[in-house]
Design an enzyme around this catalytic site. Structure first.
Site, mmCIF file in Angstrom:
data_model
loop_
_atom_site.group_PDB
_atom_site.id
_atom_site.type_symbol
_atom_site.label_atom_id
_atom_site.label_comp_id
_atom_site.label_asym_id
_atom_site.label_seq_id
_atom_site.Cartn_x
_atom_site.Cartn_y
_atom_site.Cartn_z
ATOM 1 N N GLY A 1 -45.506 38.761 -1.986
ATOM 2 C CA GLY A 1 -44.615 37.891 -3.008
ATOM 3 C C GLY A 1 -44.829 36.567 -2.460
ATOM 4 C CB CYS B 1 -32.847 30.018 -1.636
ATOM 5 S SG CYS B 1 -32.980 30.065 -3.467
ATOM 6 N N GLY C 1 -38.057 29.862 -7.342
ATOM 7 C CA GLY C 1 -36.717 30.594 -7.102
ATOM 8 C C GLY C 1 -36.817 31.890 -7.740
ATOM 9 C CG HIS D 1 -33.690 25.458 -4.841
ATOM 10 N ND1 HIS D 1 -34.819 25.653 -6.047
ATOM 11 C CD2 HIS D 1 -33.310 26.857 -4.943
ATOM 12 C CE1 HIS D 1 -34.839 27.178 -6.106
ATOM 13 N NE2 HIS D 1 -34.119 27.756 -5.424
#
Length: 340
Positions: free
Chosen positions: A17, A135, A166, A248
């Site tokens: 991932g 996160c 995300g 982010h």
């Protein structure tokens, strides 16, 4: 805790991932003392070969029969179901589990750790499990910690602008595909998100509760209180998904315990490990996702007084959610455990 030795056996669950791949890069960059590496993923990824520290490692299918004999650390970045099943089992077997899901974060006997903020919490791991925060929580608490220590923090209002990474690789692909379709005057298809994300904003991350809050917003408030050891801290969040591939961003408004001038705040923030203050309005210098992509640090700018409240301060924070928000934090926790 693991025994001191020259090299450690690390297992990564969810190795193929986005976070798993980032973890391999960070293990190599930081020269983590690896004796061996075990990579686990779903059946469709089994047999793939991934590189780390000059060696190639074959991905194994994760099954209930998978053996973890000799593993010192298990870094889990997969589904909640995998975290529940393997996190508890491996922790009970003496493996140090560093989990990226929300499964264990709020459990009293599982430390929730950002090493620059509360590494001391690693001294007590009764279940052998350490949780990594959301996160968005990680950069938030890194910005709040030096302010809390210096003058106290009474209330926090945060609005997040969260990249599609995300959600995972499929969301990144969806953004790219939708963008190409729109630029070619074709209709778009939304599969990962409920609506088109390209050229759009979605004020909705996670599931809604009866009060109208998203689960992401609830997580941020609860996790911030736990990490900062401030159960009475007032925190409110609004979380927004934006058409950005990576990193982010957060607009943070803080009500402090006593007055703090922007330059004083900048000095405190600049002294915080893992933080870079990038702030010069006259030169239009402020952090953006493009600045933080692939970087370990949390970038802070737009530090200014909020005159609408007593002792108010505004901050703009940007960080790479795949690195400091996930993979880097996990590796730093393992490093702290190794050092004891």
């Amino acid at each position: 805790m693991v025994k001191k030795k020259s090299g450690y056996v690390v297992a990564i669950l969810g190795a193929t991932g986005a976070v798993g791949k980032e973890t391999l890069e960070i293990l190599e960059e930081r020269k983590f003392p690896l004796a061996s590496l075990r990579l686990f993923a779903s059946k469709r990824s089994a047999g793939e070969v991934m590189s780390c520290q000059g060696k190639e490692w074959k991905v194994e299918e994760l099954t209930t029969e998978s053996s973890f004999a000799g593993v010192d650390f298990a870094l889990i970045s997969a589904t909640d179901a995998i975290s529940r099943e393997y996190g508890q089992r491996l922790g009970a077997a003496g493996v140090v589990v560093i989990d990226d899901s929300g499964v264990f974060r709020m459990e009293a006997d599982v430390p929730l750790v950002v090493p620059e903020v509360n590494a001391h919490a690693l001294t007590a791991m009764p279940r052998g499990i350490v949780s990594i925060p959301n996160c968005t929580t990680t950069p938030l608490v890194m910005a709040l910690k030096p302010l809390q220590d210096a003058v106290g923090v009474k209330r926090v209002v945060v609005t997040t602008f969260q990249s599609v990474s995300g959600t995972g690789a499929a969301a990144m692909e969806e953004l790219m595909t939708q963008t190409k379709d729109l630029m070619s005057f074709r209709d778009t298809k939304a599969e990962v998100y409920p609506y088109q994300i390209a050229f759009n904003l979605l004020p909705h991350i996670g599931s809604f509760n009866d009060g109208g809050d998203c689960s992401e917003e609830v997580k941020i408030a609860r996790e911030t209180r736990k990490i900062l050891e401030a159960p009475a801290l007032r925190v409110t969040a609004t979380t927004v998904r934006v058409p950005v591939l990576r990193c982010h961003s957060e607009a943070i408004n803080v009500e402090l315990g006593r007055p703090l001038k922007p330059n004083e705040a900048r000095a405190l923030l600049a002294a915080m490990p893992g933080v870079i203050v990038y702030d010069d309005p006259a030169k239009k210098l402020y952090p953006m996702p493009l600045d933080a992509t692939g970087k370990d640090e949390v970038y802070i700018g737009r530090v200014r007084e909020d005159e609408s409240i007593t002792n108010g301060l505004n901050l703009w924070v940007v960080s790479d959610n795949l690195r400091k928000g996930a993979a880097l934090n996990a590796v730093q926790i393992a490093e702290h455990v190794v050092r004891g």
